[in-house]
Design a protein around this motif. Structure first.
Motif, short mmCIF file in Angstrom:
data_model
loop_
_atom_site.label_atom_id
_atom_site.label_comp_id
_atom_site.label_asym_id
_atom_site.label_seq_id
_atom_site.Cartn_x
_atom_site.Cartn_y
_atom_site.Cartn_z
N THR A 33 49.32 33.00 -21.95
CA THR A 33 48.75 32.83 -20.62
C THR A 33 47.50 32.73 -20.38
N PHE A 34 46.93 32.11 -19.16
CA PHE A 34 45.55 31.72 -19.11
C PHE A 34 45.32 31.82 -17.48
N ASN A 35 44.21 32.63 -17.03
CA ASN A 35 43.91 32.43 -15.55
C ASN A 35 42.64 31.71 -15.16
N PHE A 36 43.02 30.59 -14.51
CA PHE A 36 41.94 29.76 -14.11
C PHE A 36 40.71 30.53 -13.02
N GLY A 37 41.60 31.52 -12.60
CA GLY A 37 40.36 32.12 -11.33
C GLY A 37 40.60 31.43 -10.12
N ALA A 38 39.56 31.30 -9.32
CA ALA A 38 39.29 30.35 -7.97
C ALA A 38 38.82 28.95 -8.57
N SER A 39 39.70 28.21 -7.89
CA SER A 39 39.23 26.68 -8.01
C SER A 39 39.29 26.09 -6.59
N LYS A 103 52.05 28.03 -12.74
CA LYS A 103 52.91 27.11 -13.47
C LYS A 103 53.18 27.34 -15.04
N ARG A 104 54.64 26.89 -15.45
CA ARG A 104 54.96 27.41 -16.75
C ARG A 104 55.47 26.01 -17.49
N PRO A 105 54.64 25.40 -18.18
CA PRO A 105 54.82 24.07 -18.93
C PRO A 105 55.69 24.89 -20.23
N ARG A 106 56.97 23.84 -20.41
CA ARG A 106 57.88 24.42 -21.36
C ARG A 106 57.53 23.53 -22.78
N ILE A 107 57.53 24.15 -23.90
CA ILE A 107 57.49 23.54 -25.04
C ILE A 107 58.79 23.50 -26.02
N GLU A 108 59.41 22.16 -26.43
CA GLU A 108 60.52 22.16 -27.17
C GLU A 108 60.28 21.67 -28.36
N THR A 109 60.79 22.34 -29.64
CA THR A 109 60.48 22.24 -31.01
C THR A 109 61.89 22.14 -31.61
N ASN A 110 61.71 21.65 -32.94
CA ASN A 110 62.83 21.71 -33.92
C ASN A 110 63.19 23.12 -34.28
N GLU A 111 62.22 24.15 -33.81
CA GLU A 111 62.66 25.57 -34.06
C GLU A 111 64.08 25.89 -33.48
N GLY A 112 64.37 25.47 -32.28
CA GLY A 112 65.62 25.72 -31.53
C GLY A 112 65.23 26.76 -30.43
N PRO A 113 66.52 27.27 -29.92
CA PRO A 113 66.11 28.08 -28.70
C PRO A 113 65.55 29.57 -29.20
N PRO A 114 65.07 30.28 -28.47
CA PRO A 114 64.76 30.01 -27.02
C PRO A 114 63.61 29.26 -26.92
N GLU A 115 63.03 28.34 -25.91
CA GLU A 115 61.95 27.57 -25.76
C GLU A 115 60.80 28.28 -25.68
N THR A 116 59.76 27.79 -25.75
CA THR A 116 58.54 28.59 -25.58
C THR A 116 57.99 27.94 -24.49
N PHE A 117 57.29 28.92 -23.52
CA PHE A 117 56.41 28.62 -22.34
C PHE A 117 54.92 29.01 -22.59
N VAL A 118 54.01 28.28 -21.98
CA VAL A 118 52.65 28.66 -21.61
C VAL A 118 52.57 28.61 -20.28
N GLN A 119 51.98 29.71 -19.86
CA GLN A 119 51.82 29.96 -18.25
C GLN A 119 50.24 30.10 -17.89
N PHE A 120 49.88 29.41 -16.78
CA PHE A 120 48.80 29.59 -16.26
C PHE A 120 48.49 29.93 -14.53
N ASP A 121 47.65 30.56 -14.19
CA ASP A 121 47.63 31.01 -12.89
C ASP A 121 46.24 30.59 -12.25
N CYS A 122 46.18 30.17 -10.99
CA CYS A 122 45.20 29.74 -10.28
C CYS A 122 45.25 29.99 -8.72
N GLU A 123 43.96 30.17 -8.40
CA GLU A 123 43.86 30.64 -6.96
C GLU A 123 43.20 29.43 -6.43
N VAL A 124 43.92 28.78 -5.64
CA VAL A 124 43.35 27.15 -5.05
C VAL A 124 42.67 27.75 -3.69
#
Length: 152
Positions: A33-39, A103-124
């Motif tokens: 996870t990552f927080n962009f803060g205010a943008s 937002k949570r982009p999904r990463i699909e690999t040959n490792e199989g399920p479950p899928e891996t997600f990265v998440q970021f937050d932003c205050e627009v």
């Protein structure tokens, strides 16, 4: 002596077969996870997530699904040998959004399920250059000592 060497050879073959069948790719992320803060609106912000291959086999990153058109996810490399790593850049275009965004982009690999997600937050912020909601009081300021008349 011959039966003993045959049994020993069979045991070695079974051990070798079991160790190779358990060789599998594995994806590890240093942060998820990552927080962009205010943008401000109509700007682009980006962050780099590091993807590490910690398994015994080659990790194939099949695809990265950003989730919407406002997010781009360029990947440096899609094939990682065991112990190797690559960078995944996440670029978020704030466009016309306002308020808290996640937002949570999904990463699909040959490792199989479950899928891996990265998440970021932003205050627009819709109007970062204005003084809204700050209200300056008083509306009149007496600067008479600097001149002869009262000015608004």
């Amino acid at each position: 002596m011959k039966p003993f060497s045959a049994i020993l050879g069979g045991i070695c073959a079974v051990i070798l077969a079991t160790t190779t069948s358990f060789a599998a790719p594995r994806l590890t992320l240093t942060e998820t996870t990552f927080n962009f803060g205010a943008s401000p609106q109509n700007s682009k912000v980006s962050h780099i997530f590091w993807l590490h291959s910690t398994g015994d086999d080659t990790l194939q990153i099949l695809k990265v699904i950003p989730g919407c058109g406002c997010t781009q996810t360029p990947l440096e490399r899609s094939s990682l040998a065991p112990g190797d790593s690559t960078r995944l850049e996440v670029i978020f275009d704030t466009k016309h959004y306002s308020g808290k965004m996640t937002k949570r982009p999904r990463i699909e690999t040959n490792e199989g399920p479950p899928e891996t997600f990265v998440q970021f937050d932003c205050e627009v912020l819709s109007r970062p250059d204005s003084t809204y909601p700050i209200i300056i009081m008083p509306y009149k300021l007496d600067v008479s000592k600097f001149g002869e008349k009262v000015r608004d």
